[in-house]
Design a protein around this motif. Structure first.
Motif, PDB file in Angstrom:
ATOM      1  N   LEU A  57       0.479  -1.311  -0.313  1.00 33.40           N
ATOM      2  CA  LEU A  57      -0.368   0.307  -0.138  1.00 33.40           C
ATOM      3  C   LEU A  57       0.793   0.777   0.629  1.00 33.40           C
ATOM      4  N   MET A  58       2.307   1.189   0.005  1.00 31.87           N
ATOM      5  CA  MET A  58       2.986   2.184   0.425  1.00 31.87           C
ATOM      6  C   MET A  58       3.653   2.759  -0.559  1.00 31.87           C
ATOM      7  N   GLY A  59       3.191   2.024  -2.409  1.00 32.82           N
ATOM      8  CA  GLY A  59       3.915   2.512  -3.624  1.00 32.82           C
ATOM      9  C   GLY A  59       5.535   2.183  -3.439  1.00 32.82           C
ATOM     10  N   SER A  60       6.082   2.375  -4.313  1.00 29.36           N
ATOM     11  CA  SER A  60       7.370   2.026  -4.693  1.00 29.36           C
ATOM     12  C   SER A  60       7.794   2.055  -3.741  1.00 29.36           C
ATOM     13  N   ILE A  61       8.260   2.507  -2.284  1.00 29.58           N
ATOM     14  CA  ILE A  61       8.703   2.185  -1.148  1.00 29.58           C
ATOM     15  C   ILE A  61       8.668   1.394  -0.353  1.00 29.58           C
ATOM     16  N   GLY A  62       7.485   0.647  -0.823  1.00 28.07           N
ATOM     17  CA  GLY A  62       6.997  -0.450   0.492  1.00 28.07           C
ATOM     18  C   GLY A  62       7.487  -1.565  -0.389  1.00 28.07           C
ATOM     19  N   ASP A  63       7.478  -1.392  -2.111  1.00 25.53           N
ATOM     20  CA  ASP A  63       8.037  -2.606  -3.076  1.00 25.53           C
ATOM     21  C   ASP A  63       9.012  -2.172  -2.958  1.00 25.53           C
ATOM     22  N   MET A  64      10.080  -1.374  -2.772  1.00 19.58           N
ATOM     23  CA  MET A  64      11.882  -1.538  -2.176  1.00 19.58           C
ATOM     24  C   MET A  64      11.565  -2.635  -0.317  1.00 19.58           C
ATOM     25  N   ILE A  65      10.698  -1.942   0.038  1.00 19.06           N
ATOM     26  CA  ILE A  65      11.348  -2.615   1.291  1.00 19.06           C
ATOM     27  C   ILE A  65      11.240  -3.754   0.869  1.00 19.06           C
ATOM     28  N   SER A  66       9.605  -3.862   0.619  1.00 14.84           N
ATOM     29  CA  SER A  66       8.796  -5.969   0.606  1.00 14.84           C
ATOM     30  C   SER A  66      10.355  -6.243   0.335  1.00 14.84           C
ATOM     31  N   THR A  67      10.885  -5.942  -1.440  1.00 15.65           N
ATOM     32  CA  THR A  67      11.895  -6.843  -2.384  1.00 15.65           C
ATOM     33  C   THR A  67      13.209  -7.180  -1.229  1.00 15.65           C
ATOM     34  N   ILE A  68      13.702  -6.440   0.074  1.00 16.06           N
ATOM     35  CA  ILE A  68      14.412  -6.373   0.494  1.00 16.06           C
ATOM     36  C   ILE A  68      14.421  -7.737   2.594  1.00 16.06           C
ATOM     37  N   ILE A  69      13.189  -7.332   2.222  1.00 10.92           N
ATOM     38  CA  ILE A  69      12.002  -8.286   3.341  1.00 10.92           C
ATOM     39  C   ILE A  69      12.410  -9.771   3.033  1.00 10.92           C
ATOM     40  N   ASN A  70      11.757  -9.444   1.477  1.00  9.84           N
ATOM     41  CA  ASN A  70      11.987 -11.119   0.842  1.00  9.84           C
ATOM     42  C   ASN A  70      12.861 -11.154   0.398  1.00  9.84           C
ATOM     43  N   TRP A  71      14.010 -11.088   0.020  1.00  9.56           N
ATOM     44  CA  TRP A  71      15.219 -11.087   0.094  1.00  9.56           C
ATOM     45  C   TRP A  71      16.030 -12.035   0.749  1.00  9.56           C
ATOM     46  N   ASN A  72      15.796 -11.051   2.027  1.00  9.79           N
ATOM     47  CA  ASN A  72      16.481 -12.162   3.105  1.00  9.79           C
ATOM     48  C   ASN A  72      15.585 -13.634   3.818  1.00  9.79           C
ATOM     49  N   GLU A  73      14.004 -13.301   3.263  1.00 11.62           N
ATOM     50  CA  GLU A  73      13.895 -14.730   3.630  1.00 11.62           C
ATOM     51  C   GLU A  73      13.595 -16.038   2.800  1.00 11.62           C
ATOM     52  N   GLU A  74      13.914 -15.750   1.254  1.00  8.86           N
ATOM     53  CA  GLU A  74      14.424 -16.488   0.389  1.00  8.86           C
ATOM     54  C   GLU A  74      15.485 -17.198   0.707  1.00  8.86           C
TER      55      GLU A  74
END
Length: 103
Positions: A57-74
């Motif tokens: 819901l936060m747009g592109s900043i949220g996408d970037m944060i989400s990508t970093i978090i998901n990368w770590n989990e992956e």
């Protein structure tokens, strides 16, 4: 491992891995985890899903944060899977060794 079994595995790798996979699936189906551990898994997954949706819901900043978090989990997941493969290989080798000793 005897020569015949080694030859079979070498020439029928896909079949051997399929059979071993089926055997593993049957073994996994028999294993039960306690409700506390199951609840922890559900809780962890629920929090992850909510966090992912909220960041979306936060747009592109949220996408970037989400990508970093998901990368770590992956990465953590891949490391865990690699460890499982090593452990499973050791288990299969030990079982083969015991089978030879029994014969």
């Amino acid at each position: 491992m005897d020569k015949e079994k080694s030859k079979f595995i070498a020439t029928n790798t896909d079949n051997y891995l399929y059979v071993q996979g089926q055997s593993l699936e049957k073994s996994l189906d028999k294993i039960r985890i306690d409700s506390e551990e199951e609840n922890e898994i559900v809780k962890y997954k629920t929090i992850g899903t909510i966090r992912y949706k909220a960041l979306g819901l936060m747009g592109s900043i949220g996408d970037m944060i989400s990508t970093i978090i998901n990368w770590n989990e992956e990465v953590d997941t891949e490391i865990t899977e690699a460890k499982k493969r090593i452990l499973l290989e050791k288990y299969i080798n030990k079982a083969d060794e015991h089978e030879i000793l029994v014969e």
